[in-house]
Enzyme design. Structure first.
Site, PDB file in Angstrom:
ATOM      1  N   TYR A  19       0.796  -1.233   0.000  1.00 47.44           N
ATOM      2  CA  TYR A  19       0.000   0.000   0.000  1.00 47.44           C
ATOM      3  C   TYR A  19       0.832   1.289   0.000  1.00 47.44           C
ATOM      4  CZ  TYR A  19      -3.692  -3.318   1.119  1.00 47.44           C
ATOM      5  OH  TYR A  19      -4.556  -4.376   1.075  1.00 47.44           O
ATOM      6  N   HIS A  96      -9.295   1.023  -5.528  1.00 47.81           N
ATOM      7  CA  HIS A  96      -8.418   0.141  -4.752  1.00 47.81           C
ATOM      8  C   HIS A  96      -6.982   0.581  -5.015  1.00 47.81           C
ATOM      9  CE1 HIS A  96     -11.552  -2.534  -3.403  1.00 47.81           C
ATOM     10  NE2 HIS A  96     -12.074  -2.431  -4.619  1.00 47.81           N
TER      11      HIS A  96
HETATM   12  C1  DQA Z   1      -7.766  -2.468  -0.872  1.00 48.45           C
HETATM   13  C2  DQA Z   1      -7.710  -3.912  -1.403  1.00 48.45           C
HETATM   14  C3  DQA Z   1      -8.508  -4.846  -0.511  1.00 48.45           C
HETATM   15  O1  DQA Z   1      -8.433  -6.174  -1.007  1.00 48.45           O
HETATM   16  C4  DQA Z   1      -7.948  -4.839   0.899  1.00 48.45           C
HETATM   17  O2  DQA Z   1      -8.740  -5.648   1.744  1.00 48.45           O
HETATM   18  C5  DQA Z   1      -7.799  -3.475   1.447  1.00 48.45           C
HETATM   19  C6  DQA Z   1      -7.323  -2.388   0.576  1.00 48.45           C
HETATM   20  C7  DQA Z   1      -6.856  -1.521  -1.700  1.00 48.45           C
HETATM   21  O3  DQA Z   1      -7.056  -0.323  -1.588  1.00 48.45           O
HETATM   22  O4  DQA Z   1      -5.960  -1.989  -2.403  1.00 48.45           O
HETATM   23  O5  DQA Z   1      -7.959  -3.255   2.632  1.00 48.45           O
HETATM   24  O6  DQA Z   1      -9.093  -1.984  -0.993  1.00 48.45           O
END
Ligand code: DQA
Length: 142
Positions: A19, A96
């Site tokens: 992330y 995402h």
């Molecule tokens: C997310 C992707 C999801 O699978 C994960 O559970 C998240 C973050 C993303 O921003 O990449 O918490 O939404």
């Protein structure tokens, strides 16, 4: 309104290899800067609770012109959030940060994605900015 789901309050320290190192506050500041340049005001929110996210979607329907939502893991599990999004008729984009299609199989399907206008996946935190731009274009062309 920009809504962030479960565990996104931990951005910056959570799985940074996936992330990145920007905190949610930094994402908020980035969105505010972009929104200001477009002369929009934003209401930036986060909750870990499914019911609170549903309440926010219902509130956005009454108060806002558009909705950007990163449902986080609820994208893969929440029929209730999908139902709330289906009932929300303003412009809606799902974001995402990570490319969920490159990750575990259970992340490949988003239950909520069919209830929004468009989805931006795997562009990092720039996905939020792209979502703001997409909404501006969608609303200009409609
Ligand atoms: C997310 C992707 C999801 O699978 C994960 O559970 C998240 C973050 C993303 O921003 O990449 O918490 O939404």
């Amino acid at each position: 309104m920009i809504i962030n789901g479960a565990n996104l309050n931990l951005l910056g320290t959570r799985e940074v290899e996936i992330y990145g190192t920007a905190s949610l506050k930094q994402v908020e500041n980035l969105c505010r800067k972009k929104a200001e340049s477009m002369q929009w005001s934003i209401d930036f929110r986060q909750s870990n609770a499914e019911g609170s996210l549903i309440d926010m979607v219902q509130e956005a329907q009454n108060k806002c012109n558009a909705l950007i939502i990163n449902p986080a893991a609820y994208a893969h599990t929440s029929i209730a959030l999908r139902d709330a999004l289906l009932n929300c008729s303003i412009s809606k984009i799902e974001v995402h940060i990570s490319n969920t299609n490159k990750r575990e199989k259970f992340r490949h399907n988003s239950i909520t994605a069919a209830a929004v206008d468009g989805v931006i996946i795997g562009c990092g935190i720039n996905g939020y900015i792209l979502a703001l731009e997409a909404i501006a274009l969608m609303q200009k062309n409609s």
